[in-house]
Design an enzyme around this catalytic site. Structure first.
Site, PDB file in Angstrom:
ATOM      1  N   TYR A 207      -2.064  -1.098  10.223  1.00  0.00           N
ATOM      2  CA  TYR A 207      -2.197  -1.390   8.791  1.00  0.00           C
ATOM      3  C   TYR A 207      -0.935  -0.928   8.081  1.00  0.00           C
ATOM      4  O   TYR A 207      -0.322  -1.665   7.298  1.00  0.00           O
ATOM      5  CB  TYR A 207      -3.431  -0.689   8.236  1.00  0.00           C
ATOM      6  CG  TYR A 207      -3.630  -0.854   6.753  1.00  0.00           C
ATOM      7  CD1 TYR A 207      -4.316  -1.957   6.246  1.00  0.00           C
ATOM      8  CD2 TYR A 207      -3.143   0.084   5.847  1.00  0.00           C
ATOM      9  CE1 TYR A 207      -4.501  -2.117   4.876  1.00  0.00           C
ATOM     10  CE2 TYR A 207      -3.319  -0.060   4.481  1.00  0.00           C
ATOM     11  CZ  TYR A 207      -3.994  -1.157   3.997  1.00  0.00           C
ATOM     12  OH  TYR A 207      -4.175  -1.316   2.641  1.00  0.00           O
TER      13      TYR A 207
ATOM     14  N   SER B 194       0.847  -1.186   0.000  1.00  0.00           N
ATOM     15  CA  SER B 194       0.000   0.000   0.000  1.00  0.00           C
ATOM     16  C   SER B 194       0.881   1.234   0.000  1.00  0.00           C
ATOM     17  O   SER B 194       2.030   1.189   0.460  1.00  0.00           O
ATOM     18  CB  SER B 194      -0.902   0.012   1.235  1.00  0.00           C
ATOM     19  OG  SER B 194      -1.555   1.260   1.397  1.00  0.00           O
TER      20      SER B 194
END
Length: 242
Positions: free
Chosen positions: A146, A134
């Protein structure tokens, strides 16, 4: 992708489902691995592929999914380690259970998937692996754990590439920005009101195809809305003598 067999974790929706559809259109065969049985079976039926119920946070599930792939198609050419979940906590509301829920899928699930797919890829002497990281793994995010998991995936990719090269196996990472997936659906309008652009999952799927088919390994690709996917150079850190 014509004739190639691709295993996609988290393939029941979002980027994973878009990738499955794209590879099917290109003449490939697809295996969908996901915890969502109804959605996974629907995507598999749509692309004429195989669905295997899989919790990537369980090592045995990853091994079982690879075995099912080989039993169904006799080979495995590409692996897209895409399954991920949003973080469940930060520093202000931290619990071990919420923290582990995030990392067991976003980091452990990739490590277990990589471990499970390597034996058949080594036997074949070739294979291509795409790790879905990401933009949060290149910069940062309010979703702390995350982002931490995605940073780890980039380090894993760059470190594993030299170790796998002798086996003819390539591994690269993709770092999408905001993507119009079901996870972001509740926030879509608010993000757009702030002037933020969301990439379509098909754009990320196209980048996945490019990365899997290309000659590179150990590369990290940024995928942003309205932009061509580009390789992010690894930082140069000088080695210091004692």
């Amino acid at each position: 992708m014509t004739g190639a067999v691709t295993l996609i974790t988290g393939g029941a929706s979002g980027i994973g489902a878009a990738t499955a559809r794209r590879f099917h259109r290109a003449g490939g065969r697809v295996v969908i691995a996901d915890r969502d049985t109804a959605a996974g079976e629907a995507v598999a039926a749509e692309v004429g592929g195989l669905f295997v119920p899989t919790d990537v946070g369980e090592p045995a599930d990853n091994t079982r999914t690879v075995t099912a792939t080989l039993e169904a198609f006799g080979r495995l050419d590409n692996v897209v380690l895409n399954a991920a979940v949003p973080g469940r906590c930060g520093l202000h509301d931290f619990t071990v259970e919420r923290y582990r829920y995030t990392l067991r899928t976003n980091l452990d699930g990739v490590v277990y998937g990589l471990h499970a797919c390597l034996p058949p890829l080594r036997r074949q002497g070739h294979g291509s692996i795409a790790v879905m990281a990401s933009i949060a793994g290149l910069t940062g995010s309010p979703d702390l754990f995350y982002a931490a998991g995605k940073h780890a995936l980039i380090g894993l990719t760059r470190s594993a590439a030299p170790a796998l090269a002798a086996d003819g196996i390539r591994i690269n990472a993709l770092c999408p920005g905001l993507v119009d997936t079901p996870v972001l659906a509740p926030y879509r309008q608010a993000l757009r009101n702030r002037g933020l652009h969301l990439a379509h999952p098909d754009a990320v799927a196209a980048a996945v195809e490019t990365v899997l088919a290309g000659p590179g390994t150990g590369q990290v690709w940024a995928v942003q809305a309205g932009q061509h996917a580009t390789v992010v150079p690894a930082p140069e850190v000088p080695l210091m003598a004692d």
